[in-house]
Each structure stands twice: as C-alpha cells, then as structure tokens.
Write a protein that holds these residues in place. Sequence first.
Motif, PDB file in Angstrom:
ATOM      1  N   LYS A  49       0.863  -1.288  -0.045  1.00  0.00           N
ATOM      2  CA  LYS A  49      -0.165  -0.014   0.075  1.00  0.00           C
ATOM      3  C   LYS A  49       0.757   1.498  -0.147  1.00  0.00           C
ATOM      4  O   LYS A  49       1.883   1.381   0.922  1.00  0.00           O
ATOM      5  CB  LYS A  49      -0.747   0.022   1.256  1.00  0.00           C
ATOM      6  N   GLY A  50       0.615   2.039  -0.910  1.00  0.00           N
ATOM      7  CA  GLY A  50       1.394   3.534  -0.834  1.00  0.00           C
ATOM      8  C   GLY A  50       2.625   3.278  -1.814  1.00  0.00           C
ATOM      9  O   GLY A  50       3.273   4.468  -2.035  1.00  0.00           O
ATOM     10  N   LYS A  51       2.771   2.253  -2.379  1.00  0.00           N
ATOM     11  CA  LYS A  51       4.208   2.218  -3.177  1.00  0.00           C
ATOM     12  C   LYS A  51       3.676   2.123  -4.553  1.00  0.00           C
ATOM     13  O   LYS A  51       2.643   1.715  -4.934  1.00  0.00           O
ATOM     14  CB  LYS A  51       4.836   0.701  -2.866  1.00  0.00           C
ATOM     15  N   GLU A  52       4.799   2.595  -5.344  1.00  0.00           N
ATOM     16  CA  GLU A  52       4.581   2.720  -7.030  1.00  0.00           C
ATOM     17  C   GLU A  52       4.406   1.329  -7.317  1.00  0.00           C
ATOM     18  O   GLU A  52       4.921   0.329  -7.360  1.00  0.00           O
ATOM     19  CB  GLU A  52       5.653   3.243  -7.596  1.00  0.00           C
ATOM     20  N   ILE A  53       3.201   1.360  -8.237  1.00  0.00           N
ATOM     21  CA  ILE A  53       2.838   0.169  -8.921  1.00  0.00           C
ATOM     22  C   ILE A  53       2.735   0.161 -10.567  1.00  0.00           C
ATOM     23  O   ILE A  53       3.163  -0.603 -11.262  1.00  0.00           O
ATOM     24  CB  ILE A  53       1.430  -0.471  -8.649  1.00  0.00           C
ATOM     25  N   ALA A  54       2.896   1.379 -10.970  1.00  0.00           N
ATOM     26  CA  ALA A  54       2.993   1.904 -12.463  1.00  0.00           C
ATOM     27  C   ALA A  54       3.515   3.271 -12.823  1.00  0.00           C
ATOM     28  O   ALA A  54       3.292   4.115 -11.695  1.00  0.00           O
ATOM     29  CB  ALA A  54       1.534   1.684 -13.071  1.00  0.00           C
ATOM     30  N   VAL A  55       3.696   3.603 -13.995  1.00  0.00           N
ATOM     31  CA  VAL A  55       4.224   4.869 -14.347  1.00  0.00           C
ATOM     32  C   VAL A  55       3.428   5.176 -15.607  1.00  0.00           C
ATOM     33  O   VAL A  55       3.454   4.267 -16.677  1.00  0.00           O
ATOM     34  CB  VAL A  55       5.850   4.844 -14.680  1.00  0.00           C
TER      35      VAL A  55
END
Length: 124
Positions: A49-55
Amino acid sequence: MSDLRYSKDHEYLALDGDVATLGISDYAQAQLGDIVFIELPEVGKMVAKGKEIAVIESVKAASEVYSPVSGEVVEVNPQLGETPALVNDDPLGRGWLVKLRISDPGECASLMDEPAYSSFLKTL
C-alpha cells in the motif's frame, strides 16, 4: 462500475471478492492529458500500500501510480501496451491498469467512496 473506492492520489479500485481492479480516476487522466505510454508491473509482483505500481507518461509529464492497497498483481491490462489512450477514453472501464489479489482487505476501509471523493475533488 459501481462501488468504487478512491485514494487521495486519484487511484480507484473496484473490489470483486479478494481481487481489486485498479486504475486512475477520470480527474487524474484529465490532469495528465494525452497518455502516450504506460509501464505496468509484472504479474506475480507483490506491492505494498502506498508504493509505486505503475508509471504513466503523457504529453505533459510522467506520473507514478501508487497502489491504494497491498497485494499481488494477478493481471495487467494487455490493451494498454498498444493503446495507452484507453485510460483517457475510458479510465473507469476499459482503461483499467492492473488487478490485485488483496492481502489485507482492511486497507480498503481508508479509501473514499464516490460521494466522498467528489467532495474531496471540490477542495482541490
């Protein structure tokens, strides 16, 4: 989709059992402008939760997408490689990003429902 939940970072999720479909809100795609490229995670990746998953890259800028819940990526939207503009055209439908198997359903409680998200947008 009904019963969507939103983060303050403008990600949404739609829960179906223990799997959540994740994407960015209509507001977020409008702020980004024309989307030209999306970097998605590998299936099987564990995200917190709260971490980058996509750009997401648009003609204006690149922007990170953060996971509103923890879980395992079980599917990525295969159409976005060829047609990233689907996120602009239909962010809450065909423009979804990933599907996660949620590891802690309690994390969903911190997300806003549609009326709360609408009210939040009026403060921006």
